[in-house]
Design an enzyme around this catalytic site. Structure first.
Site, PDB file in Angstrom:
ATOM      1  N   GLU A 118     -11.729   6.366  16.861  1.00 34.20           N
ATOM      2  CA  GLU A 118     -10.770   7.246  17.227  1.00 34.20           C
ATOM      3  C   GLU A 118     -10.478   8.459  16.514  1.00 34.20           C
ATOM      4  O   GLU A 118      -9.851   9.553  16.813  1.00 34.20           O
ATOM      5  CB  GLU A 118      -9.476   6.313  16.975  1.00 34.20           C
ATOM      6  CG  GLU A 118      -9.176   5.171  17.818  1.00 34.20           C
ATOM      7  CD  GLU A 118      -9.196   5.630  19.465  1.00 34.20           C
ATOM      8  OE1 GLU A 118      -8.340   6.799  19.668  1.00 34.20           O
ATOM      9  OE2 GLU A 118      -9.374   4.729  20.131  1.00 34.20           O
ATOM     10  N   LEU A 162       0.749  -1.221  -0.097  1.00 31.96           N
ATOM     11  CA  LEU A 162      -0.024  -0.071   0.062  1.00 31.96           C
ATOM     12  C   LEU A 162       0.666   1.155   0.015  1.00 31.96           C
ATOM     13  O   LEU A 162       0.405   2.436  -0.088  1.00 31.96           O
ATOM     14  CB  LEU A 162      -1.035   0.083   1.146  1.00 31.96           C
ATOM     15  CG  LEU A 162      -2.046  -0.929   1.118  1.00 31.96           C
ATOM     16  CD1 LEU A 162      -2.989  -1.081   2.429  1.00 31.96           C
ATOM     17  CD2 LEU A 162      -3.298  -0.310  -0.220  1.00 31.96           C
ATOM     18  N   SER A 179      -3.336  -0.073  12.822  1.00 25.62           N
ATOM     19  CA  SER A 179      -4.323   0.252  13.670  1.00 25.62           C
ATOM     20  C   SER A 179      -4.100   0.151  15.002  1.00 25.62           C
ATOM     21  O   SER A 179      -5.180   0.301  15.749  1.00 25.62           O
ATOM     22  CB  SER A 179      -5.610  -0.796  13.099  1.00 25.62           C
ATOM     23  OG  SER A 179      -5.358  -2.175  13.359  1.00 25.62           O
ATOM     24  N   SER A 220     -12.759   5.151  11.929  1.00 23.42           N
ATOM     25  CA  SER A 220     -12.593   4.716  13.355  1.00 23.42           C
ATOM     26  C   SER A 220     -13.333   5.632  14.250  1.00 23.42           C
ATOM     27  O   SER A 220     -13.402   6.875  14.137  1.00 23.42           O
ATOM     28  CB  SER A 220     -11.174   4.530  13.495  1.00 23.42           C
ATOM     29  OG  SER A 220     -11.067   4.181  14.894  1.00 23.42           O
ATOM     30  N   ARG A 227      -8.567  -8.517  23.406  1.00 22.04           N
ATOM     31  CA  ARG A 227      -7.598  -9.869  23.546  1.00 22.04           C
ATOM     32  C   ARG A 227      -6.818 -10.222  24.582  1.00 22.04           C
ATOM     33  O   ARG A 227      -6.288 -11.176  24.502  1.00 22.04           O
ATOM     34  CB  ARG A 227      -7.408  -9.999  21.858  1.00 22.04           C
ATOM     35  CG  ARG A 227      -6.805 -11.453  21.595  1.00 22.04           C
ATOM     36  CD  ARG A 227      -7.905 -12.172  21.010  1.00 22.04           C
ATOM     37  NE  ARG A 227      -7.457 -13.784  21.294  1.00 22.04           N
ATOM     38  CZ  ARG A 227      -6.963 -14.232  20.223  1.00 22.04           C
ATOM     39  NH1 ARG A 227      -6.925 -13.486  19.112  1.00 22.04           N
ATOM     40  NH2 ARG A 227      -6.675 -15.558  20.070  1.00 22.04           N
ATOM     41  N   LEU A 268      -9.519  -1.631   4.132  1.00 22.04           N
ATOM     42  CA  LEU A 268      -9.595  -1.944   5.613  1.00 22.04           C
ATOM     43  C   LEU A 268      -8.109  -1.855   6.173  1.00 22.04           C
ATOM     44  O   LEU A 268      -7.924  -1.865   7.381  1.00 22.04           O
ATOM     45  CB  LEU A 268     -10.347  -3.404   5.861  1.00 22.04           C
ATOM     46  CG  LEU A 268     -11.578  -3.728   5.220  1.00 22.04           C
ATOM     47  CD1 LEU A 268     -11.951  -5.198   5.797  1.00 22.04           C
ATOM     48  CD2 LEU A 268     -12.490  -2.854   5.493  1.00 22.04           C
ATOM     49  N   TYR A 328      -2.893   7.841  14.657  1.00 24.31           N
ATOM     50  CA  TYR A 328      -3.601   6.885  14.182  1.00 24.31           C
ATOM     51  C   TYR A 328      -4.990   7.414  13.715  1.00 24.31           C
ATOM     52  O   TYR A 328      -5.558   7.577  12.770  1.00 24.31           O
ATOM     53  CB  TYR A 328      -3.945   5.514  15.037  1.00 24.31           C
ATOM     54  CG  TYR A 328      -5.198   4.802  14.684  1.00 24.31           C
ATOM     55  CD1 TYR A 328      -5.027   3.859  13.172  1.00 24.31           C
ATOM     56  CD2 TYR A 328      -6.223   4.733  15.219  1.00 24.31           C
ATOM     57  CE1 TYR A 328      -6.030   3.193  12.878  1.00 24.31           C
ATOM     58  CE2 TYR A 328      -7.258   3.932  14.805  1.00 24.31           C
ATOM     59  CZ  TYR A 328      -7.248   3.259  13.559  1.00 24.31           C
ATOM     60  OH  TYR A 328      -8.092   2.517  13.105  1.00 24.31           O
TER      61      TYR A 328
END
Length: 337
Positions: free
Chosen positions: A130, A62, A87, A128, A194, A83, A152
């Site tokens: 954020e 990218l 992140s 997001s 997680r 996507l 971010y």
């Protein structure tokens, strides 16, 4: 003829769920991955196990317009879901330059390629919560002003504006999804949800005896990733492109997440969790809460999984991965006895 979809970030949590959704709908699914992923498929393509033999992967970067342009030209997609991003918010503080470079340029390169090669392709950008950061109102809607508190978040605001600009300037069917926190058993281990559920599984397995966390008071709007990718697809099925907040409309603190996970396993979280000041963000975002009424009204999208069900599903999955009986199975066994 099957519709063709191109997904960046296909190896991640959202990308894998989206790939499964699109395959189930009869799409010809293509994904962009780093070359190293193709060289180490056992680990880097693990989330794609259910559909690996029914999708086509293309190695590209990218950060290279030429490689992105080549893939878009080859695939000629009808729908493109962007996507991919650096992140992990905490990491973005450590390496602001690569976060901004990869996230902003990657979005720009992809938008430009789609515009030049497949102008009728419908484009989705993964925004997001954020982007709201230090939000001036609660809950946050599509009209709430952005005030990002990390590189971010800043990079996502830029991607959002790039997408909107390509929609308005070039007439592209380009939509932004402002997705609030969404989790699943496929979430990366570096993310706090997680981190909590995997640590709990290790504690139950006798492999760990404590869990270090940062700000327990931070509040987030947590949903299930499987449901959020459905919202992405719904956006690109609309006649007109638009921007949508995707959220549950409920907020829970990190402490609540910990308590819900540990109590499910019959443990007192206070005996295991240590608050570590080094894990606090330099600029904290204390509460994020989304208002998804527009998505509900226009897309017909609905939340199906409760906060408690999400936490329990993640705990069960991490326990099974370590060969430990999930709390759900243990409770079922005790009922039978």
């Amino acid at each position: 003829m099957a519709r063709r979809a191109l997904i960046t970030g296909i190896t991640g949590q959202d990308g894998s769920y989206l790939a499964e959704l699109l395959v189930s709908k009869g799409y010809e699914v293509h994904g962009i991955v780093r070359r190293v992923a193709l060289e180490d498929p056992e680990h880097r393509l693990a989330r794609l196990g259910a559909v690996r033999d029914r999708i086509t992967l293309h190695a590209a970067s990218l950060e290279s317009y030429a490689s992105i342009y080549q893939v878009v030209s080859q695939v000629a997609p009808h729908e493109c879901y962007h996507l991919a991003a650096q992140s992990f918010v905490s990491y973005s503080f450590d390496d602001e330059f690569s976060t901004l470079n990869a996230n902003i340029n990657g979005t720009h390169f992809l938008l430009a390629s789609v515009k030049n090669v497949a102008p009728h392709c419908r484009f989705y950008f993964a925004g997001s919560s954020e982007m709201f950061g230090k939000a001036e109102e609660v809950p946050q809607t599509e009209r709430t002003r952005f005030h990002p508190r990390s590189s971010y978040g800043i990079s996502k605001v830029c991607g959002f504006e790039l997408t909107r600009n390509y929609r308005e300037a070039y007439g592209m069917h380009a939509s932004n999804g402002i997705l609030f926190n969404h989790e699943s058993p496929r979430r990366g281990y570096e993310f706090v949800t997680r981190k909590i559920t995997s640590a709990l599984a290790r504690i139950l397995a006798g492999k760990q005896d404590q869990l270090r966390l940062g700000n327990l008071d931070a509040k987030r709007d947590w949903g299930h990733a499987r449901e959020y990718v459905e919202a992405m697809w719904l956006m690109l099925q609309q006649h007109e492109p638009d921007d949508y907040v995707i959220a549950t409309g409920e907020t829970h603190s990190v402490e609540e997440f910990v308590e819900t996970a540990f109590s499910y396993a019959g443990l007192d979280w206070r005996k295991y969790v240590i608050t570590d000041p080094d894990l606090f963000r330099p600029a904290e975002v204390n509460i994020l809460l989304g208002d998804a009424r527009k998505a509900v009204d226009k897309l017909g999208w609905r939340v199906k999984t409760t906060f408690r069900e999400l936490v329990h599903e993640m705990v069960d999955a991490d326990c099974r991965a370590l060969g430990v009986a999930p709390p759900a199975a243990a409770m079922a066994a005790s009922v039978k006895e």
